[in-house]
Design a protein around this motif. Structure first.
Motif, PDB file in Angstrom:
ATOM      1  N   HIS A 208     -32.094  55.948  -6.374  1.00  0.00           N
ATOM      2  CA  HIS A 208     -32.280  57.172  -5.927  1.00  0.00           C
ATOM      3  C   HIS A 208     -31.832  58.193  -6.993  1.00  0.00           C
ATOM      4  O   HIS A 208     -32.392  59.041  -7.488  1.00  0.00           O
ATOM      5  N   PHE A 209     -30.620  57.645  -7.389  1.00  0.00           N
ATOM      6  CA  PHE A 209     -29.831  58.578  -8.350  1.00  0.00           C
ATOM      7  C   PHE A 209     -30.784  58.614  -9.633  1.00  0.00           C
ATOM      8  O   PHE A 209     -31.095  59.704 -10.105  1.00  0.00           O
ATOM      9  N   LEU A 210     -31.093  57.432 -10.324  1.00  0.00           N
ATOM     10  CA  LEU A 210     -31.960  57.194 -11.467  1.00  0.00           C
ATOM     11  C   LEU A 210     -33.116  57.882 -11.353  1.00  0.00           C
ATOM     12  O   LEU A 210     -33.844  58.601 -12.265  1.00  0.00           O
ATOM     13  N   SER A 211     -34.016  58.059 -10.325  1.00  0.00           N
ATOM     14  CA  SER A 211     -35.065  58.399 -10.049  1.00  0.00           C
ATOM     15  C   SER A 211     -35.298  59.797  -9.844  1.00  0.00           C
ATOM     16  O   SER A 211     -36.493  60.547 -10.084  1.00  0.00           O
ATOM     17  N   THR A 212     -34.322  60.454  -9.323  1.00  0.00           N
ATOM     18  CA  THR A 212     -34.308  61.959  -8.653  1.00  0.00           C
ATOM     19  C   THR A 212     -33.416  62.948  -9.328  1.00  0.00           C
ATOM     20  O   THR A 212     -33.969  63.917  -9.138  1.00  0.00           O
ATOM     21  N   HIS A 213     -32.146  62.547  -9.726  1.00  0.00           N
ATOM     22  CA  HIS A 213     -31.231  63.585 -10.204  1.00  0.00           C
ATOM     23  C   HIS A 213     -32.141  64.060 -11.670  1.00  0.00           C
ATOM     24  O   HIS A 213     -32.491  63.102 -12.389  1.00  0.00           O
ATOM     25  N   PRO A 214     -32.034  65.328 -11.690  1.00  0.00           N
ATOM     26  CA  PRO A 214     -32.523  66.183 -12.691  1.00  0.00           C
ATOM     27  C   PRO A 214     -32.092  65.765 -14.321  1.00  0.00           C
ATOM     28  O   PRO A 214     -32.750  65.803 -15.181  1.00  0.00           O
ATOM     29  N   ARG A 215     -30.885  65.220 -14.156  1.00  0.00           N
ATOM     30  CA  ARG A 215     -30.164  64.746 -15.552  1.00  0.00           C
ATOM     31  C   ARG A 215     -30.114  63.182 -15.908  1.00  0.00           C
ATOM     32  O   ARG A 215     -29.645  62.876 -16.821  1.00  0.00           O
ATOM     33  N   SER A 216     -30.977  62.553 -15.022  1.00  0.00           N
ATOM     34  CA  SER A 216     -31.037  61.074 -15.221  1.00  0.00           C
ATOM     35  C   SER A 216     -31.586  60.772 -16.503  1.00  0.00           C
ATOM     36  O   SER A 216     -32.474  61.478 -16.922  1.00  0.00           O
ATOM     37  N   PRO A 217     -31.056  60.139 -17.381  1.00  0.00           N
ATOM     38  CA  PRO A 217     -31.593  59.849 -18.743  1.00  0.00           C
ATOM     39  C   PRO A 217     -32.743  58.848 -18.601  1.00  0.00           C
ATOM     40  O   PRO A 217     -33.605  58.925 -19.633  1.00  0.00           O
ATOM     41  N   PHE A 218     -33.327  58.575 -17.449  1.00  0.00           N
ATOM     42  CA  PHE A 218     -34.469  57.760 -17.289  1.00  0.00           C
ATOM     43  C   PHE A 218     -35.817  58.730 -16.908  1.00  0.00           C
ATOM     44  O   PHE A 218     -36.679  58.233 -16.947  1.00  0.00           O
ATOM     45  N   ARG A 219     -35.472  59.939 -16.690  1.00  0.00           N
ATOM     46  CA  ARG A 219     -36.360  60.739 -16.274  1.00  0.00           C
ATOM     47  C   ARG A 219     -37.164  61.583 -17.258  1.00  0.00           C
ATOM     48  O   ARG A 219     -38.148  62.328 -17.016  1.00  0.00           O
ATOM     49  N   LYS A 220     -36.542  61.489 -18.622  1.00  0.00           N
ATOM     50  CA  LYS A 220     -37.333  62.560 -19.588  1.00  0.00           C
ATOM     51  C   LYS A 220     -38.497  61.906 -20.253  1.00  0.00           C
ATOM     52  O   LYS A 220     -39.405  62.755 -20.371  1.00  0.00           O
ATOM     53  N   SER A 221     -38.624  60.618 -20.533  1.00  0.00           N
ATOM     54  CA  SER A 221     -39.798  60.072 -21.168  1.00  0.00           C
ATOM     55  C   SER A 221     -39.819  58.745 -20.912  1.00  0.00           C
ATOM     56  O   SER A 221     -38.668  57.999 -20.504  1.00  0.00           O
ATOM     57  N   PRO A 222     -40.880  58.059 -21.090  1.00  0.00           N
ATOM     58  CA  PRO A 222     -41.192  56.628 -20.825  1.00  0.00           C
ATOM     59  C   PRO A 222     -40.281  55.869 -21.718  1.00  0.00           C
ATOM     60  O   PRO A 222     -40.038  55.757 -23.028  1.00  0.00           O
ATOM     61  N   ARG A 223     -39.234  54.780 -21.146  1.00  0.00           N
ATOM     62  CA  ARG A 223     -38.795  53.862 -21.822  1.00  0.00           C
ATOM     63  C   ARG A 223     -39.392  52.452 -21.632  1.00  0.00           C
ATOM     64  O   ARG A 223     -39.343  52.085 -20.177  1.00  0.00           O
ATOM     65  N   VAL A 224     -39.928  51.839 -22.306  1.00  0.00           N
ATOM     66  CA  VAL A 224     -40.763  50.437 -22.296  1.00  0.00           C
ATOM     67  C   VAL A 224     -40.455  49.538 -23.113  1.00  0.00           C
ATOM     68  O   VAL A 224     -40.115  49.886 -24.373  1.00  0.00           O
ATOM     69  N   SER A 225     -39.882  48.339 -22.910  1.00  0.00           N
ATOM     70  CA  SER A 225     -39.762  47.200 -23.710  1.00  0.00           C
ATOM     71  C   SER A 225     -40.221  45.910 -23.286  1.00  0.00           C
ATOM     72  O   SER A 225     -40.539  45.641 -22.204  1.00  0.00           O
ATOM     73  N   ARG A 226     -40.322  45.071 -24.025  1.00  0.00           N
ATOM     74  CA  ARG A 226     -40.752  43.652 -24.112  1.00  0.00           C
ATOM     75  C   ARG A 226     -40.102  42.983 -25.208  1.00  0.00           C
ATOM     76  O   ARG A 226     -39.745  43.248 -26.293  1.00  0.00           O
ATOM     77  N   ILE A 227     -39.875  41.444 -24.867  1.00  0.00           N
ATOM     78  CA  ILE A 227     -38.957  40.649 -25.815  1.00  0.00           C
ATOM     79  C   ILE A 227     -39.690  39.360 -25.983  1.00  0.00           C
ATOM     80  O   ILE A 227     -40.230  38.770 -24.814  1.00  0.00           O
TER      81      ILE A 227
END
Length: 300
Positions: A208-227
């Protein structure tokens, strides 16, 4: 013979049983990750499952970018990576892997972790690690990190893991387990966690925090990875980077309007027309906004 008290054993059983979900479709999970090995709760099964899971399902934060909550029930998570052709966040991956292990008969718990990525300051409990026990030995299975270990790491001070080019180690420090990885600048502390059970409701609060807080580092742009065992491919802050643990092989800028295409071609993450347009608009809207990556910045 266990030295735990009856109360401690009861707590451990409760921490394990919360990750057991009736009707979990192991066959569909195995098909999605390409797993064809055994189904006995052995270390060999645990290791093969983590490798298959980590190298077949991309990490993606698209729902966070769009301000949507994560899918936190195992059936919904399976739908997301099969029908939806999407990747998963930390909490979703943790839920899925823990449910699968539990269905196979493993004693499985989870732990709340602090992501360090080399930081010296105390960070929040924003990460989750699967904790599994086999033949009386405990292992950390960090499937949710995105570019973390590809196999279980034994919870023993100084234990190491080497899979392909990826090397990780774990140590005991100030009452916590600290997981580190060998990267371009040497050994980097990735995360730290204590021997305290994490429950599904904890995933709900974290997400809830990471998805809704306006300053969450995960809300600015896509972060996608594969390994895989040799390299990782990461899209972050508009840059597509291909790297081994110790060397960047290529790095190219991705224009906002090209993001949906890159997500599909490089990661197998498919967005519908509406979500694709929303992601592009979000990237453009946030392009010149500051990034908040420390506790002080996030909390203001």
């Amino acid at each position: 013979m266990s030295s735990a008290t009856p109360a401690q054993e009861g707590t451990a059983q409760a921490a394990s049983s919360v990750w057991r979900f009736e009707g979990f479709d192991l066959d569909r999970y195995f098909t999605r990750i390409g797993y064809t090995g055994g189904a006995e709760p052995t270390f060999e099964t645990l290791r093969a499952l983590q490798l298959a899971d980590a190298t077949s399902i991309p990490w993606d934060n698209i729902d966070m970018v769009l301000g949507r909550p994560a899918v936190l029930d195992p059936t919904g998570v399976l739908d997301k990576i099969t029908i939806g052709r999407r990747g998963l966040t930390c909490e979703e991956r943790t839920t899925l892997f823990a449910a699968a292990l539990s269905a196979l008969g493993f004693h499985v718990e989870c732990r709340s972790a602090r992501v360090r990525m080399g930081a010296k300051k105390i960070t929040g409990l924003s990460h989750a690690v699967v904790w599994a026990e086999v033949d009386g030995l405990a292992y950390a299975c960090d499937v949710g990190f995105g570019v973390g270990p590809l196999e279980p790491v034994r919870l023993e001070d100084g234990a190491r893991s080497v899979v392909g080019r990826w090397e990780h180690a774990i140590r005991r420090e100030d009452g916590e387990w600290v997981l580190s990885g060998l990267r371009e600048d040497g050994w980097v502390d990735l995360s730290a966690f204590a021997d305290v059970p994490r429950y599904p409701v904890d995933n709900l609060y974290t997400n809830h925090f990471l998805s809704t807080h306006p300053r969450s580092p995960f809300r600015k742009s896509p972060r996608v990875s594969r390994i895989n065992a040799e390299q990782m491919v990461v899209l972050n802050e508009g840059e597509l980077r291909v790297a081994t643990p110790v060397e960047t092989l290529s790095a190219v800028e991705v224009a906002p309007e090209d993001t949906p295409r890159v997500l599909e071609e490089e990661f197998g993450v498919v967005l519908g027309a509406e979500d694709g347009a929303l992601v592009v608009a979000r990237i453009r809207d946030m392009r010149d906004k500051p990034a908040y990556n420390t506790p002080e910045e996030i909390l203001g």
